[in-house]
Motif scaffolding. Structure first.
Motif, short mmCIF file in Angstrom:
data_model
loop_
_atom_site.label_atom_id
_atom_site.label_comp_id
_atom_site.label_asym_id
_atom_site.label_seq_id
_atom_site.Cartn_x
_atom_site.Cartn_y
_atom_site.Cartn_z
N CYS A 84 1.23 43.63 88.92
CA CYS A 84 1.07 45.04 88.59
C CYS A 84 0.30 45.22 87.29
O CYS A 84 0.48 44.45 86.34
N ASP A 85 -0.57 46.22 87.26
CA ASP A 85 -1.29 46.57 86.04
C ASP A 85 -0.39 47.35 85.11
O ASP A 85 0.71 47.78 85.48
N SER A 98 -0.47 50.44 89.48
CA SER A 98 -1.19 49.80 90.59
C SER A 98 -0.72 48.35 90.72
O SER A 98 -0.77 47.59 89.76
N GLU A 132 -1.04 44.83 93.05
CA GLU A 132 -1.70 44.06 94.11
C GLU A 132 -0.67 43.20 94.82
O GLU A 132 0.13 42.51 94.19
N SER A 141 -4.39 39.64 100.69
CA SER A 141 -3.94 40.61 99.69
C SER A 141 -4.30 42.01 100.14
O SER A 141 -5.19 42.22 100.96
N SER A 142 -3.59 42.97 99.57
CA SER A 142 -3.81 44.37 99.93
C SER A 142 -5.01 44.91 99.18
O SER A 142 -5.21 44.63 98.01
N ALA A 143 -5.81 45.68 99.86
CA ALA A 143 -6.96 46.33 99.24
C ALA A 143 -7.11 47.71 99.89
O ALA A 143 -7.34 47.78 101.10
N PRO A 144 -6.98 48.78 99.13
CA PRO A 144 -6.69 48.81 97.69
C PRO A 144 -5.24 48.46 97.42
O PRO A 144 -4.43 48.38 98.34
N PRO A 145 -4.90 48.27 96.12
CA PRO A 145 -3.50 47.96 95.78
C PRO A 145 -2.57 49.11 96.13
O PRO A 145 -2.98 50.25 96.32
N ARG A 197 -0.03 51.86 95.04
CA ARG A 197 0.14 52.63 93.81
C ARG A 197 1.55 53.21 93.75
O ARG A 197 1.91 54.05 94.55
N GLY A 219 -0.51 46.17 102.04
CA GLY A 219 -0.62 47.54 101.57
C GLY A 219 -1.14 48.50 102.60
O GLY A 219 -0.76 49.67 102.63
N GLU A 220 -2.00 48.01 103.50
CA GLU A 220 -2.65 48.89 104.46
C GLU A 220 -1.75 49.23 105.65
O GLU A 220 -2.05 50.11 106.43
#
Length: 364
Positions: A154-155, A167, A169, A177-181, A183, A258-259
């Motif tokens: 996490c950011d 955010s 990841e 990995s998830s794209a986008p992260p 949130r 994530g998607e």
């Protein structure tokens, strides 16, 4: 609690002597003022330096200030007890004032939640996020155990007046990995609380099979896997499936990043169903050679002794909707090198028990 004993007679005598010393000191100061020929009061004596003993007129040196409290054990005990009690009562209140709504509290709340998800303590994670109608099947969310936990990075929070966005990841080994992260949303109402966490909602999208369990937890009977969103935390979960009639399932996993959900597995026709579908492809090409019906490929009728055969190496399976389609290439054995790609669908009813065989030219 401090040790305490009643003062002895010697302590009382020393206290009385000290009081008498103070009285004599005051009398001496008054006398010195009276002897000042100019009638002005005698200037007060300078306070001793911090590292020097205090002196007094008419008596021995003694410490000043709060240390003098030690002359009276009863007073010292009472004052000390009040100070300790005040510290215990006030410190938590001060901590709450400093912490509530602070950046330190925000970081702690986020870290507690993310750590719970990372180690698979999903009951704690769900308790930290408000439960609403979207979590109607929280029993699966809380209890499903991932075979491969997710890595979470996490950011730093993006903090506004009353809201913070974090955010994160998500990465699951073997899936990506998830794209986008994802949130996360954290809101401040006196203190910080997580409003939207890391749980992911998605339909299962597992066709031609009923999902019986995810990560060892039974799926509710009233869940429509194709339409109703199911909530799960990131990770990879083992699936227990009941495939459609005459289909076989390979080991299946559900990837959650994530998607949405990614089904990692597949269904294959059983050996007897495969034989039925390939035979239907040959019969279809032969029928087109005899009668050129709509949708048929161009096929020259078989000469005496000729036969059609299947090129088995080109057969693949894939699915969409309620159909399993076997891709078959048919050729004329021993004759002209003609080849016809035929898709043969096993088109299932909603009950996944009965189906219709439908051959067609590939791409039509």
């Amino acid at each position: 609690m401090p040790d305490f004993a009643m003062p002895s007679d010697d302590d009382v005598a020393r206290e009385r002597a000290s009081i008498e010393d103070d009285a004599r000191e005051a009398a001496d100061r008054e006398r010195m003022r009276a002897e000042d020929g100019r009638g002005r009061p005698t200037p007060p004596a300078a306070e001793p330096a911090a590292d020097e003993p205090a002196t007094r007129v008419g008596g021995p040196a003694r410490p000043r200030g709060i240390l003098a409290l030690a002359r009276n054990p009863v007073a010292a005990f009472v004052a000390g007890g009040v100070l300790v009690a005040a510290a215990f009562a006030i410190a938590p209140a001060i901590d709450r004032q400093v912490e509530a709504g602070s950046r330190a509290e925000l970081d702690r709340v986020v870290a507690e939640y993310v750590d719970a998800v990372r180690i698979g303590d999903f009951a704690t994670a769900t308790r930290l996020v408000p439960i609403d109608e979207a979590y109607a099947d929280a029993a699966v969310l809380d209890a499903a155990a991932p075979s491969t936990p997710a890595g979470i990075a996490c950011d730093e929070p993006d903090v506004g007046d009353a809201r913070a966005t974090v955010s994160c990841e998500i990465e699951v080994q073997g899936i990506g990995s998830s794209a986008p992260p994802i949130r996360m949303q954290v809101v401040r109402d006196g203190s910080w609380r997580i409003e939207t966490g890391l749980a992911v909602a998605s339909p299962l999208f597992v066709q031609l099979a009923r999902v019986d369990a995810i990560g060892g937890v039974d799926v509710p009977d009233d869940l429509d896997a194709a339409d109703d969103p199911l909530w799960l935390y990131p990770g990879s979960y083992e699936l227990d499936l009941t495939p459609a009639s005459r289909l076989e399932s390979s080991p299946s996993q559900l990837g959650v990043i994530g998607e949405g959900f990614l089904w990692l597995g597949g269904l294959q026709p059983s050996s007897d169903l495969r034989g039925e579908l390939t035979a239907a492809a040959v019969d279809y090409v032969a029928a087109c050679g005899e009668t050129a019906a709509e949708g048929c490929p161009e096929v020259t009728p078989l000469a005496p002794g000729e036969v059609f055969e299947v090129v088995e190496s080109s057969a693949t399976t894939y699915q969409f909707g309620l159909e399993l389609v076997l891709a078959v290439t048919v050729r004329r054995a021993g004759g002209a090198p003609d080849r016809w790609p035929i898709d043969v669908a096993a088109s299932y009813d909603e009950d996944l028990q009965s189906f219709e065989v439908v051959p067609r030219l590939s791409g039509s």
